[in-house]
Design an enzyme around this catalytic site. Structure first.
Site, PDB file in Angstrom:
ATOM      1  N   ARG A  74      11.999  -4.854   5.510  1.00  0.00           N
ATOM      2  CA  ARG A  74      11.735  -3.563   5.029  1.00  0.00           C
ATOM      3  C   ARG A  74      12.512  -2.387   5.807  1.00  0.00           C
ATOM      4  O   ARG A  74      12.726  -2.543   6.973  1.00  0.00           O
ATOM      5  CB  ARG A  74      10.371  -3.255   5.261  1.00  0.00           C
ATOM      6  CG  ARG A  74       9.708  -1.500   5.076  1.00  0.00           C
ATOM      7  CD  ARG A  74       8.325  -1.582   5.114  1.00  0.00           C
ATOM      8  NE  ARG A  74       7.511  -2.111   6.179  1.00  0.00           N
ATOM      9  CZ  ARG A  74       6.272  -1.774   6.440  1.00  0.00           C
ATOM     10  NH1 ARG A  74       5.610  -1.467   5.595  1.00  0.00           N
ATOM     11  NH2 ARG A  74       5.702  -2.159   7.551  1.00  0.00           N
ATOM     12  N   ARG A  90      11.004  -0.218  11.362  1.00  0.00           N
ATOM     13  CA  ARG A  90       9.795   0.104  12.524  1.00  0.00           C
ATOM     14  C   ARG A  90       9.546  -0.679  13.404  1.00  0.00           C
ATOM     15  O   ARG A  90      10.251  -1.858  13.350  1.00  0.00           O
ATOM     16  CB  ARG A  90       8.374  -0.077  11.541  1.00  0.00           C
ATOM     17  CG  ARG A  90       8.194   1.082  10.904  1.00  0.00           C
ATOM     18  CD  ARG A  90       6.902   1.136   9.694  1.00  0.00           C
ATOM     19  NE  ARG A  90       5.828   0.305  10.163  1.00  0.00           N
ATOM     20  CZ  ARG A  90       4.598   0.219   9.562  1.00  0.00           C
ATOM     21  NH1 ARG A  90       4.498   0.574   8.339  1.00  0.00           N
ATOM     22  NH2 ARG A  90       3.626  -0.611   9.993  1.00  0.00           N
ATOM     23  N   LYS A 140       0.799  -1.221   0.052  1.00  0.00           N
ATOM     24  CA  LYS A 140      -0.085   0.086  -0.083  1.00  0.00           C
ATOM     25  C   LYS A 140       0.808   1.279  -0.043  1.00  0.00           C
ATOM     26  O   LYS A 140       0.650   2.263  -0.827  1.00  0.00           O
ATOM     27  CB  LYS A 140      -0.824   0.030   1.287  1.00  0.00           C
ATOM     28  CG  LYS A 140      -1.997  -1.269   1.409  1.00  0.00           C
ATOM     29  CD  LYS A 140      -2.630  -1.084   2.456  1.00  0.00           C
ATOM     30  CE  LYS A 140      -1.873  -0.953   3.957  1.00  0.00           C
ATOM     31  NZ  LYS A 140      -1.409  -2.384   4.167  1.00  0.00           N
ATOM     32  N   ARG A 160     -10.080   0.761   8.176  1.00  0.00           N
ATOM     33  CA  ARG A 160      -9.729  -0.628   8.443  1.00  0.00           C
ATOM     34  C   ARG A 160     -10.761  -1.288   9.267  1.00  0.00           C
ATOM     35  O   ARG A 160     -10.512  -2.571   9.857  1.00  0.00           O
ATOM     36  CB  ARG A 160      -8.345  -0.520   9.540  1.00  0.00           C
ATOM     37  CG  ARG A 160      -7.299  -0.654   8.814  1.00  0.00           C
ATOM     38  CD  ARG A 160      -6.019  -0.314   9.984  1.00  0.00           C
ATOM     39  NE  ARG A 160      -4.902  -1.136   9.741  1.00  0.00           N
ATOM     40  CZ  ARG A 160      -3.847  -0.515   9.295  1.00  0.00           C
ATOM     41  NH1 ARG A 160      -3.820   0.457   8.641  1.00  0.00           N
ATOM     42  NH2 ARG A 160      -2.885  -1.619   8.977  1.00  0.00           N
ATOM     43  N   ARG A 167      -0.684  -8.574  13.179  1.00  0.00           N
ATOM     44  CA  ARG A 167      -1.127  -7.467  12.177  1.00  0.00           C
ATOM     45  C   ARG A 167      -2.233  -8.354  11.353  1.00  0.00           C
ATOM     46  O   ARG A 167      -3.202  -7.689  10.821  1.00  0.00           O
ATOM     47  CB  ARG A 167      -0.215  -6.678  11.529  1.00  0.00           C
ATOM     48  CG  ARG A 167       0.186  -5.639  12.464  1.00  0.00           C
ATOM     49  CD  ARG A 167       1.680  -5.130  12.331  1.00  0.00           C
ATOM     50  NE  ARG A 167       1.795  -4.453  11.036  1.00  0.00           N
ATOM     51  CZ  ARG A 167       3.063  -4.183  10.549  1.00  0.00           C
ATOM     52  NH1 ARG A 167       3.999  -4.488  11.211  1.00  0.00           N
ATOM     53  NH2 ARG A 167       3.173  -3.624   9.302  1.00  0.00           N
TER      54      ARG A 167
HETATM   55  P1  AP5 Z   1       4.786  -1.546   1.948  1.00  0.00           P
HETATM   56  O1  AP5 Z   1       4.619  -0.960   0.664  1.00  0.00           O
HETATM   57  O2  AP5 Z   1       5.602  -0.757   2.890  1.00  0.00           O
HETATM   58  O3  AP5 Z   1       3.509  -2.333   2.451  1.00  0.00           O
HETATM   59  P2  AP5 Z   1       2.161  -1.821   3.171  1.00  0.00           P
HETATM   60  O4  AP5 Z   1       1.181  -2.578   2.749  1.00  0.00           O
HETATM   61  O5  AP5 Z   1       2.331  -0.295   3.250  1.00  0.00           O
HETATM   62  O6  AP5 Z   1       2.534  -2.563   4.563  1.00  0.00           O
HETATM   63  P3  AP5 Z   1       2.371  -1.718   6.105  1.00  0.00           P
HETATM   64  O7  AP5 Z   1       3.081  -2.546   6.851  1.00  0.00           O
HETATM   65  O8  AP5 Z   1       2.888  -0.362   6.048  1.00  0.00           O
HETATM   66  O9  AP5 Z   1       0.766  -1.958   6.376  1.00  0.00           O
HETATM   67  P4  AP5 Z   1       0.375  -1.948   7.585  1.00  0.00           P
HETATM   68  O10 AP5 Z   1      -1.109  -1.859   7.373  1.00  0.00           O
HETATM   69  O11 AP5 Z   1       0.618  -2.811   8.535  1.00  0.00           O
HETATM   70  O12 AP5 Z   1       0.910  -0.555   8.630  1.00  0.00           O
HETATM   71  P5  AP5 Z   1       0.427   0.807   8.693  1.00  0.00           P
HETATM   72  O13 AP5 Z   1       1.538   1.663   9.032  1.00  0.00           O
HETATM   73  O14 AP5 Z   1      -0.811   1.247   8.047  1.00  0.00           O
HETATM   74  O15 AP5 Z   1       5.786  -2.704   1.276  1.00  0.00           O
HETATM   75  C1  AP5 Z   1       6.220  -3.838   2.409  1.00  0.00           C
HETATM   76  C2  AP5 Z   1       7.650  -4.075   1.868  1.00  0.00           C
HETATM   77  O16 AP5 Z   1       7.571  -4.997   0.602  1.00  0.00           O
HETATM   78  C3  AP5 Z   1       8.500  -2.935   1.420  1.00  0.00           C
HETATM   79  O17 AP5 Z   1       9.943  -3.128   1.558  1.00  0.00           O
HETATM   80  C4  AP5 Z   1       8.426  -3.064  -0.322  1.00  0.00           C
HETATM   81  O18 AP5 Z   1       9.679  -2.503  -0.847  1.00  0.00           O
HETATM   82  C5  AP5 Z   1       8.106  -4.429  -0.387  1.00  0.00           C
HETATM   83  N1  AP5 Z   1       7.319  -4.536  -1.603  1.00  0.00           N
HETATM   84  C6  AP5 Z   1       5.921  -4.140  -1.613  1.00  0.00           C
HETATM   85  N2  AP5 Z   1       5.421  -4.673  -2.804  1.00  0.00           N
HETATM   86  C7  AP5 Z   1       6.197  -5.489  -3.209  1.00  0.00           C
HETATM   87  C8  AP5 Z   1       5.846  -6.212  -4.536  1.00  0.00           C
HETATM   88  N3  AP5 Z   1       4.747  -6.335  -5.208  1.00  0.00           N
HETATM   89  N4  AP5 Z   1       6.952  -7.459  -4.498  1.00  0.00           N
HETATM   90  C9  AP5 Z   1       7.884  -7.468  -3.552  1.00  0.00           C
HETATM   91  N5  AP5 Z   1       8.209  -6.715  -2.676  1.00  0.00           N
HETATM   92  C10 AP5 Z   1       7.154  -5.543  -2.425  1.00  0.00           C
HETATM   93  O19 AP5 Z   1      -0.225   0.555  10.412  1.00  0.00           O
HETATM   94  C11 AP5 Z   1       0.538   0.276  11.553  1.00  0.00           C
HETATM   95  C12 AP5 Z   1      -0.262   0.286  12.787  1.00  0.00           C
HETATM   96  O20 AP5 Z   1      -0.959   1.536  12.964  1.00  0.00           O
HETATM   97  C13 AP5 Z   1      -1.493  -0.742  12.528  1.00  0.00           C
HETATM   98  O21 AP5 Z   1      -0.916  -1.911  13.271  1.00  0.00           O
HETATM   99  C14 AP5 Z   1      -2.248  -0.118  13.742  1.00  0.00           C
HETATM  100  O22 AP5 Z   1      -1.938  -0.479  15.168  1.00  0.00           O
HETATM  101  C15 AP5 Z   1      -2.341   1.383  13.394  1.00  0.00           C
HETATM  102  N6  AP5 Z   1      -3.189   1.916  12.437  1.00  0.00           N
HETATM  103  C16 AP5 Z   1      -2.956   2.315  11.340  1.00  0.00           C
HETATM  104  N7  AP5 Z   1      -4.099   2.692  10.884  1.00  0.00           N
HETATM  105  C17 AP5 Z   1      -5.142   2.387  11.404  1.00  0.00           C
HETATM  106  C18 AP5 Z   1      -6.469   2.662  11.504  1.00  0.00           C
HETATM  107  N8  AP5 Z   1      -7.140   3.068  10.261  1.00  0.00           N
HETATM  108  N9  AP5 Z   1      -7.113   2.136  12.368  1.00  0.00           N
HETATM  109  C19 AP5 Z   1      -6.676   1.515  13.583  1.00  0.00           C
HETATM  110  N10 AP5 Z   1      -5.458   1.466  13.658  1.00  0.00           N
HETATM  111  C20 AP5 Z   1      -4.572   1.804  12.669  1.00  0.00           C
END
Ligand code: AP5
Length: 215
Positions: free
Chosen positions: A127, A161, A13, A88, A172
């Site tokens: 990552r 992170r 994402k 979410r 997660r």
């Molecule tokens: P990356 O693009 O970083 O993946 P992502 O989908 O953004 O994953 P996140 O871990 O950031 O998502 P998340 O939803 O767990 O975290 P968030 O910060 O939102 O890609 C990952 C890696 O893979 C990278 O190194 C990239 O290079 C590689 N890659 C990407 N695409 C690839 C491909 N096609 N092939 C190979 N490699 C690839 O949330 C964190 C925390 O915040 C949550 O756990 C929760 O506690 C809280 N939170 C955030 N939003 C909310 C909400 N709306 N409600 C409640 N709690 C929330």
């Protein structure tokens, strides 16, 4: 244009949101990044969010809905935005509908990046991010052109992170399947859900998303 990127942790994402941001000149709104900024600043919101995030649980809906509501009123959202990590839960999706109705905004697409759980653990634990400009890299899948130097800004400082360890990633993923995945059918029923194959290479996923947003 207003878009949502939906998908499990590690689906891509953030990676794809940054590319759409550049291609369409619209801003990426990552609720995860907003919460990490709150944690780093030591604010009350950050103190409440820290332990939940580090254990892989979601933060309360009201905390995040308030954040998004004020964020989308800012000037840089006028041209459009990409919601990365929001909504979410069912209540967040309904609250977003109400916000859009109040503000006279239209949601164009919800793009779900579909990916396998086991591959997500490898992606997330490998990552890292540039401390200066936030560009994302991966030990195996997305290395900088010059080892240890950010392609975009030349910085040599990177970090990982606190929640990017195998145990938290599994928590997660569980939260995703239980609380977030059901909203996919909510958007499917509205006719605005588009699915892309998140197991394809990064550039192939970008191409699939480009086809959708330019259609
Ligand atoms: P990356 O693009 O970083 O993946 P992502 O989908 O953004 O994953 P996140 O871990 O950031 O998502 P998340 O939803 O767990 O975290 P968030 O910060 O939102 O890609 C990952 C890696 O893979 C990278 O190194 C990239 O290079 C590689 N890659 C990407 N695409 C690839 C491909 N096609 N092939 C190979 N490699 C690839 O949330 C964190 C925390 O915040 C949550 O756990 C929760 O506690 C809280 N939170 C955030 N939003 C909310 C909400 N709306 N409600 C409640 N709690 C929330």
């Amino acid at each position: 244009m207003k878009l949502i990127l939906l998908g499990p942790p590690g689906a891509g994402k953030g990676t794809q949101a940054k590319r759409i941001e550049e291609a369409l000149n619209i801003v990426q709104l990552s609720t995860g990044d907003m919460l990490r900024d709150e944690v780093a600043s030591g604010s009350e919101t950050g103190k409440k969010a820290k332990d939940l995030m580090e254990s892989g649980n979601l933060v309360p809906d009201d905390m995040i809905i308030g954040m998004i509501s004020s964020r989308i009123d800012r000037d840089d959202c006028k041209n459009g935005f990409i919601l990365d990590g929001f909504p979410r839960t069912g209540p967040q999706a309904k609250a977003l509908d109400e916000l859009f109705a109040e503000k006279g905004m239209t949601l164009r697409y919800v793009i779900e990046i579909v990916a396998d759980d086991e591959a997500m653990v490898e992606r997330i634990t490998g990552r890292y991010t540039c401390d200066e400009c936030g560009s994302g890299y991966h030990d195996k899948f997305q290395q900088p052109k010059v080892d240890g130097v950010c392609d975009k800004c030349g910085s040599t400082a990177f970090s990982r992170r606190a929640d990017d360890n195998a145990e938290t990633v599994r928590a997660r993923l569980k939260a995703y399947h239980e609380q977030t995945e059901p909203i996919s059918s909510y958007y499917s029923e509205k006719g605005i859900l588009r699915k892309v194959d998140g197991m394809a290479g990064i550039n192939d996923v970008t191409a699939e998303i480009n086809d959708i947003v330019r259609s």
